[in-house]
Write a protein that holds these residues in place. Structure first.
Motif, PDB file in Angstrom:
ATOM      1  N   PRO A 190       0.796  -1.242   0.000  1.00  0.00           N
ATOM      2  CA  PRO A 190       0.000   0.000   0.000  1.00  0.00           C
ATOM      3  C   PRO A 190       0.825   1.287   0.000  1.00  0.00           C
ATOM      4  O   PRO A 190       0.499   2.235  -0.702  1.00  0.00           O
ATOM      5  N   GLU A 191       1.851   1.356   0.838  1.00  0.00           N
ATOM      6  CA  GLU A 191       2.699   2.542   0.950  1.00  0.00           C
ATOM      7  C   GLU A 191       1.887   3.814   1.220  1.00  0.00           C
ATOM      8  O   GLU A 191       1.988   4.804   0.508  1.00  0.00           O
ATOM      9  N   HIS A 192       1.072   3.789   2.274  1.00  0.00           N
ATOM     10  CA  HIS A 192       0.277   4.956   2.661  1.00  0.00           C
ATOM     11  C   HIS A 192       1.069   5.946   3.517  1.00  0.00           C
ATOM     12  O   HIS A 192       0.581   7.036   3.809  1.00  0.00           O
ATOM     13  N   GLY A 193       2.255   5.531   3.961  1.00  0.00           N
ATOM     14  CA  GLY A 193       3.022   6.387   4.854  1.00  0.00           C
ATOM     15  C   GLY A 193       2.635   6.232   6.311  1.00  0.00           C
ATOM     16  O   GLY A 193       3.090   6.978   7.164  1.00  0.00           O
ATOM     17  N   SER A 194       1.788   5.262   6.604  1.00  0.00           N
ATOM     18  CA  SER A 194       1.335   4.987   7.971  1.00  0.00           C
ATOM     19  C   SER A 194       1.333   3.483   8.165  1.00  0.00           C
ATOM     20  O   SER A 194       0.774   2.743   7.348  1.00  0.00           O
ATOM     21  N   LEU A 195       1.953   3.014   9.237  1.00  0.00           N
ATOM     22  CA  LEU A 195       2.002   1.579   9.491  1.00  0.00           C
ATOM     23  C   LEU A 195       0.608   0.994   9.645  1.00  0.00           C
ATOM     24  O   LEU A 195       0.290  -0.043   9.062  1.00  0.00           O
ATOM     25  N   ARG A 196      -0.226   1.660  10.425  1.00  0.00           N
ATOM     26  CA  ARG A 196      -1.576   1.135  10.619  1.00  0.00           C
ATOM     27  C   ARG A 196      -2.335   1.064   9.304  1.00  0.00           C
ATOM     28  O   ARG A 196      -2.981   0.047   9.005  1.00  0.00           O
ATOM     29  N   ALA A 197      -2.295   2.133   8.528  1.00  0.00           N
ATOM     30  CA  ALA A 197      -3.038   2.151   7.266  1.00  0.00           C
ATOM     31  C   ALA A 197      -2.547   1.043   6.332  1.00  0.00           C
ATOM     32  O   ALA A 197      -3.350   0.368   5.677  1.00  0.00           O
ATOM     33  N   ASP A 198      -1.232   0.845   6.280  1.00  0.00           N
ATOM     34  CA  ASP A 198      -0.684  -0.207   5.420  1.00  0.00           C
ATOM     35  C   ASP A 198      -1.120  -1.587   5.902  1.00  0.00           C
ATOM     36  O   ASP A 198      -1.543  -2.433   5.109  1.00  0.00           O
ATOM     37  N   LEU A 203       6.518  -3.584   7.660  1.00  0.00           N
ATOM     38  CA  LEU A 203       6.989  -3.520   9.048  1.00  0.00           C
ATOM     39  C   LEU A 203       8.336  -2.807   9.141  1.00  0.00           C
ATOM     40  O   LEU A 203       8.572  -2.034  10.084  1.00  0.00           O
ATOM     41  N   ARG A 204       9.220  -3.034   8.176  1.00  0.00           N
ATOM     42  CA  ARG A 204      10.515  -2.341   8.190  1.00  0.00           C
ATOM     43  C   ARG A 204      10.324  -0.840   8.051  1.00  0.00           C
ATOM     44  O   ARG A 204      10.991  -0.050   8.730  1.00  0.00           O
ATOM     45  N   ARG A 205       9.399  -0.431   7.186  1.00  0.00           N
ATOM     46  CA  ARG A 205       9.128   1.001   7.040  1.00  0.00           C
ATOM     47  C   ARG A 205       8.579   1.574   8.340  1.00  0.00           C
ATOM     48  O   ARG A 205       8.925   2.682   8.752  1.00  0.00           O
ATOM     49  N   GLY A 206       7.692   0.806   8.998  1.00  0.00           N
ATOM     50  CA  GLY A 206       7.151   1.262  10.268  1.00  0.00           C
ATOM     51  C   GLY A 206       8.237   1.409  11.316  1.00  0.00           C
ATOM     52  O   GLY A 206       8.216   2.357  12.118  1.00  0.00           O
ATOM     53  N   LEU A 207       9.194   0.492  11.308  1.00  0.00           N
ATOM     54  CA  LEU A 207      10.302   0.575  12.255  1.00  0.00           C
ATOM     55  C   LEU A 207      11.157   1.810  11.982  1.00  0.00           C
ATOM     56  O   LEU A 207      11.551   2.529  12.906  1.00  0.00           O
ATOM     57  N   GLU A 208      11.410   2.078  10.691  1.00  0.00           N
ATOM     58  CA  GLU A 208      12.207   3.248  10.317  1.00  0.00           C
ATOM     59  C   GLU A 208      11.508   4.551  10.705  1.00  0.00           C
ATOM     60  O   GLU A 208      12.163   5.545  11.039  1.00  0.00           O
TER      61      GLU A 208
END
Length: 208
Positions: free
Chosen positions: A84-92, A145-150
């Protein structure tokens, strides 16, 4: 005029559509058989050829054996997860959970359960299915998850494989015939994030 110059190249064109139709018929036949109660045991080259209306040689030209045939059919049917790449971990995660939840009632879900149920009898088939079909989908979850961690939305040290097991396991704990309740994917994501998310992720939840 030579034979080469008089032959119409377009005359060969119908061959490709016939080939594609045959391949589709084979895949549909495999999935139909695999979704039956006997699962993997119901699938044989002979049974697939009969149901698809093709010769066994047509199957062997594409897949060398039953194992490759089943995995090929499952790979063709299992839709890749969209990142998805929404910029939000929850949204993704919510979008991914909805994608996974939407597959529960389809024929492929029954095929998956039958392959998993036969894992002990067919370990090589199950291992190849996991590697060729499931792992690419899990990698999408890992990227999210990696994006959310970053972004600081996951607690440091969270094991992505544990997080994936929590998410997918909650969505797959019932049989394909059981419909998920309305809002269940969102509830799963929020519950998981309540344990592994930071205030950044939880703050995003509050703002939705």
């Amino acid at each position: 005029m030579s034979e080469t110059t008089t032959r119409d190249p377009a005359a060969r064109a119908p061959g490709r559509p016939r080939s594609e139709r045959a391949e589709k018929a084979i895949i549909e036949a495999v999935l139909d058989l695999l979704a039956e109660e006997s699962g993997v045991a119901a699938v044989s080259i002979e049974a697939v050829a009969a149901r698809a209306g093709v010769g066994k040689t047509t199957i062997y030209r594409r897949w060398p054996n039953k194992e490759a045939l089943i995995v090929g059919a499952l790979a063709a049917a299992k839709r890749p997860l969209h990142d998805p790449e929404h910029g939000s971990l929850r949204a993704d995660l919510v979008e991914l959970a909805r994608q996974i939840g939407a597959e529960r009632g389809d024929r492929h879900a029954r095929c998956f359960w039958n392959v998993v149920g036969g894992a002990e009898k067919h370990p090589r088939l199950y291992a190849r299915y996991r590697n060729d079909v499931i792992e690419p989908r899990r990698e999408v979850l890992r990227r999210v998850l990696r994006r959310g961690l970053e972004r600081g939305e996951l607690r440091p040290g969270v094991d992505p494989e544990v997080a994936i097991a929590l998410l997918v396991g909650a969505l797959a704990h019932k049989t394909p015939r059981d419909r998920l309740p309305e809002g269940f994917p969102e509830a799963v994501v929020d519950t998981v994030l309540g344990g592994i998310g930071t205030e950044a992720a939880l703050g995003t939840n509050a703002e939705r």
